[in-house]
Motif scaffolding. Structure first.
Motif, mmCIF file in Angstrom:
data_model
loop_
_atom_site.group_PDB
_atom_site.id
_atom_site.type_symbol
_atom_site.label_atom_id
_atom_site.label_comp_id
_atom_site.label_asym_id
_atom_site.label_seq_id
_atom_site.Cartn_x
_atom_site.Cartn_y
_atom_site.Cartn_z
ATOM 1 N N ALA A 111 -29.086 14.320 -9.130
ATOM 2 C CA ALA A 111 -29.443 15.750 -8.879
ATOM 3 C C ALA A 111 -29.129 16.002 -7.436
ATOM 4 C CB ALA A 111 -31.204 15.737 -8.895
ATOM 5 N N GLN A 112 -28.571 15.487 -6.898
ATOM 6 C CA GLN A 112 -27.928 15.421 -5.619
ATOM 7 C C GLN A 112 -26.515 16.060 -5.591
ATOM 8 O OE1 GLN A 112 -28.104 11.732 -3.536
ATOM 9 N NE2 GLN A 112 -30.125 12.142 -2.802
ATOM 10 N N VAL A 113 -26.127 16.085 -6.899
ATOM 11 C CA VAL A 113 -24.697 16.425 -7.268
ATOM 12 C C VAL A 113 -24.667 17.940 -7.774
ATOM 13 C CG1 VAL A 113 -22.563 15.861 -8.611
ATOM 14 C CG2 VAL A 113 -24.134 13.984 -7.774
ATOM 15 N N ALA A 114 -23.724 18.447 -7.169
ATOM 16 C CA ALA A 114 -23.688 19.976 -7.749
ATOM 17 C C ALA A 114 -21.977 20.319 -8.324
ATOM 18 C CB ALA A 114 -23.518 21.038 -6.459
ATOM 19 N N GLY A 115 -22.177 20.697 -9.569
ATOM 20 C CA GLY A 115 -20.663 21.148 -10.345
ATOM 21 C C GLY A 115 -20.182 22.293 -9.482
ATOM 22 N N LEU A 116 -18.805 22.060 -9.591
ATOM 23 C CA LEU A 116 -17.895 22.936 -8.911
ATOM 24 C C LEU A 116 -16.788 23.347 -9.874
ATOM 25 C CD1 LEU A 116 -17.274 24.649 -6.191
ATOM 26 C CD2 LEU A 116 -16.129 22.521 -5.282
ATOM 27 N N VAL A 117 -16.756 24.612 -10.108
ATOM 28 C CA VAL A 117 -15.744 24.996 -11.153
ATOM 29 C C VAL A 117 -14.703 25.701 -10.507
ATOM 30 C CG1 VAL A 117 -14.967 26.134 -13.305
ATOM 31 C CG2 VAL A 117 -17.360 25.253 -13.145
ATOM 32 N N LEU A 118 -13.378 25.409 -10.249
ATOM 33 C CA LEU A 118 -12.341 26.159 -9.621
ATOM 34 C C LEU A 118 -11.750 27.030 -10.609
ATOM 35 C CD1 LEU A 118 -10.616 23.207 -7.386
ATOM 36 C CD2 LEU A 118 -12.814 24.770 -6.869
ATOM 37 N N ALA A 119 -12.199 28.270 -10.612
ATOM 38 C CA ALA A 119 -11.774 29.378 -11.537
ATOM 39 C C ALA A 119 -10.922 30.405 -10.744
ATOM 40 C CB ALA A 119 -12.647 29.860 -12.134
ATOM 41 N N ALA A 120 -10.372 30.603 -9.710
ATOM 42 C CA ALA A 120 -9.884 31.209 -9.038
ATOM 43 C C ALA A 120 -8.354 31.811 -9.392
ATOM 44 C CB ALA A 120 -9.788 31.200 -7.596
ATOM 45 N N GLY A 121 -7.547 31.038 -9.943
ATOM 46 C CA GLY A 121 -5.979 31.193 -10.307
ATOM 47 C C GLY A 121 -5.757 32.435 -11.062
ATOM 48 N N GLY A 122 -4.557 32.913 -10.728
ATOM 49 C CA GLY A 122 -4.136 34.409 -11.311
ATOM 50 C C GLY A 122 -3.345 33.893 -12.649
ATOM 51 N N LEU A 165 -20.833 24.730 -0.635
ATOM 52 C CA LEU A 165 -21.884 23.551 -0.860
ATOM 53 C C LEU A 165 -22.322 22.920 0.510
ATOM 54 C CD1 LEU A 165 -19.946 21.381 -3.828
ATOM 55 C CD2 LEU A 165 -22.030 23.167 -3.951
ATOM 56 N N ALA A 166 -21.407 22.996 1.545
ATOM 57 C CA ALA A 166 -22.048 22.466 2.667
ATOM 58 C C ALA A 166 -23.365 23.375 3.332
ATOM 59 C CB ALA A 166 -20.737 22.466 3.907
ATOM 60 N N ARG A 167 -23.374 24.327 2.759
ATOM 61 C CA ARG A 167 -24.824 25.007 3.179
ATOM 62 C C ARG A 167 -25.913 24.790 2.334
ATOM 63 N NH1 ARG A 167 -20.353 28.888 3.957
ATOM 64 N NH2 ARG A 167 -20.643 29.856 1.654
ATOM 65 N N THR A 168 -25.587 23.962 1.430
ATOM 66 C CA THR A 168 -26.805 23.470 0.544
ATOM 67 C C THR A 168 -27.036 22.197 0.823
ATOM 68 O OG1 THR A 168 -25.514 22.482 -1.280
ATOM 69 C CG2 THR A 168 -25.855 24.943 -1.291
ATOM 70 N N ASP A 169 -28.233 21.710 -0.024
ATOM 71 C CA ASP A 169 -28.440 20.052 0.112
ATOM 72 C C ASP A 169 -27.778 19.032 -0.566
ATOM 73 O OD1 ASP A 169 -29.658 20.945 -1.846
ATOM 74 O OD2 ASP A 169 -31.937 19.944 -1.454
ATOM 75 N N ALA A 170 -26.993 19.591 -1.299
ATOM 76 C CA ALA A 170 -25.908 18.923 -2.354
ATOM 77 C C ALA A 170 -25.461 17.673 -1.345
ATOM 78 C CB ALA A 170 -24.940 19.659 -2.887
ATOM 79 N N ARG A 171 -25.231 16.532 -1.853
ATOM 80 C CA ARG A 171 -24.612 15.481 -1.360
ATOM 81 C C ARG A 171 -23.357 14.960 -2.024
ATOM 82 N NH1 ARG A 171 -25.456 16.497 2.533
ATOM 83 N NH2 ARG A 171 -24.553 14.628 3.397
ATOM 84 N N ALA A 172 -22.820 15.792 -3.112
ATOM 85 C CA ALA A 172 -21.762 15.618 -3.750
ATOM 86 C C ALA A 172 -21.206 16.576 -4.571
ATOM 87 C CB ALA A 172 -21.973 14.224 -4.683
ATOM 88 N N ALA A 173 -20.097 16.775 -4.686
ATOM 89 C CA ALA A 173 -19.393 17.955 -5.730
ATOM 90 C C ALA A 173 -18.715 17.235 -6.708
ATOM 91 C CB ALA A 173 -18.498 18.673 -4.851
ATOM 92 N N LEU A 174 -18.767 17.709 -7.881
ATOM 93 C CA LEU A 174 -18.224 17.383 -9.183
ATOM 94 C C LEU A 174 -17.380 18.704 -9.526
ATOM 95 C CD1 LEU A 174 -18.017 15.592 -11.571
ATOM 96 C CD2 LEU A 174 -20.016 16.305 -12.799
ATOM 97 N N VAL A 175 -16.039 18.457 -9.515
ATOM 98 C CA VAL A 175 -15.230 19.253 -9.411
ATOM 99 C C VAL A 175 -14.435 19.240 -10.993
ATOM 100 C CG1 VAL A 175 -13.068 20.461 -8.589
ATOM 101 C CG2 VAL A 175 -14.791 19.041 -7.012
ATOM 102 N N LEU A 176 -14.610 20.453 -11.419
ATOM 103 C CA LEU A 176 -13.854 20.539 -13.072
ATOM 104 C C LEU A 176 -13.003 21.727 -12.813
ATOM 105 C CD1 LEU A 176 -13.931 19.722 -15.788
ATOM 106 C CD2 LEU A 176 -15.678 21.459 -16.505
ATOM 107 N N LEU A 177 -11.532 21.725 -13.290
ATOM 108 C CA LEU A 177 -10.677 22.881 -13.191
ATOM 109 C C LEU A 177 -10.911 23.801 -14.567
ATOM 110 C CD1 LEU A 177 -7.507 20.903 -12.143
ATOM 111 C CD2 LEU A 177 -9.310 21.952 -10.861
#
Length: 202
Positions: free
Chosen positions: A9-20, A98-110
């Motif tokens: 529950a301490q892990v936040a998902g992070l989707v990198l979806a900015a590419g052009g 994420l650093a502005r939240t209480d998350a303690r890990a980032a799970l990064v998906l492209l």
């Protein structure tokens, strides 16, 4: 309801979806269709199915269109004004949010790896063991995505993330600390980068 005793529950998902989508004629990858929905929506669904309770999505190219066309309800949307500088800028933007939240890990998906489904993501998530965690999916022993970064590593990763390299340099420098989770039996780590790659989309 998330079990408060569940460390994931301490892990936040992070989707990198900015590419052009430079090599796709300027079509943003987030908006490419896969199984009848935009790729970014598909990626969010994969994270949710794998057990990620909260998800941040980094947007860049045609962010307004992505917000309009994709169902990203319940996600925190992070705008990356520097998206043209490469994936490193999106990773920095996501980790800063994420650093502005209480998350303690980032799970990064492209966003451009639809061959990676909930099974592989759940395996990586399941290897989380605290804010010093460094976990990566592996394919026949070779490091790939998704990756999980404990919060203790975020500052170092952000400093090293330049151009399109993302966290590659940081992970290489800390290779001995990376926990590899084999996923070749449940996922295919291809990228949607060129016109030829579009054949992978369904």
């Amino acid at each position: 309801m998330t079990d408060i005793q569940d460390p994931t529950a301490q892990v936040a998902g992070l989707v990198l979806a900015a590419g052009g989508g430079r090599r796709l004629g300027g079509r943003p990858k987030a908006l490419l269709e896969h199984r009848g929905r935009p790729l970014v929506e598909h990626a969010v669904g994969v994270l949710r199915a794998a057990g990620a309770a909260r998800i941040h999505v980094v947007l860049g190219a045609r962010a307004g269109d992505v917000r309009e066309r994709a169902d990203l309800a319940g996600c925190v949307l992070v705008d990356n004004p520097d998206w043209e500088r490469g994936m490193g800028s999106s990773l920095r933007a996501g980790l800063a949010a994420l650093a502005r939240t209480d998350a303690r890990a980032a799970l990064v998906l492209l966003v451009d790896q639809p061959g990676i489904g909930p099974e592989a993501v759940a395996r990586v998530l399941g290897a989380y063991d605290g804010e010093h965690a460094l976990v990566s999916a592996a394919y026949d022993g070779t490091r790939g995505h998704p990756v999980l970064f404990g919060a203790a590593h975020w500052a170092g990763i952000a400093e090293a993330a330049t151009g399109d390299r993302g966290a590659r340099a940081y992970l290489k420098a800390h290779e001995d600390a990376v926990h590899l989770v084999e996923c070749a039996d449940v996922a295919r780590p291809y990228d949607i980068d060129t016109e030829a790659d579009l054949s992978h989309l369904e």
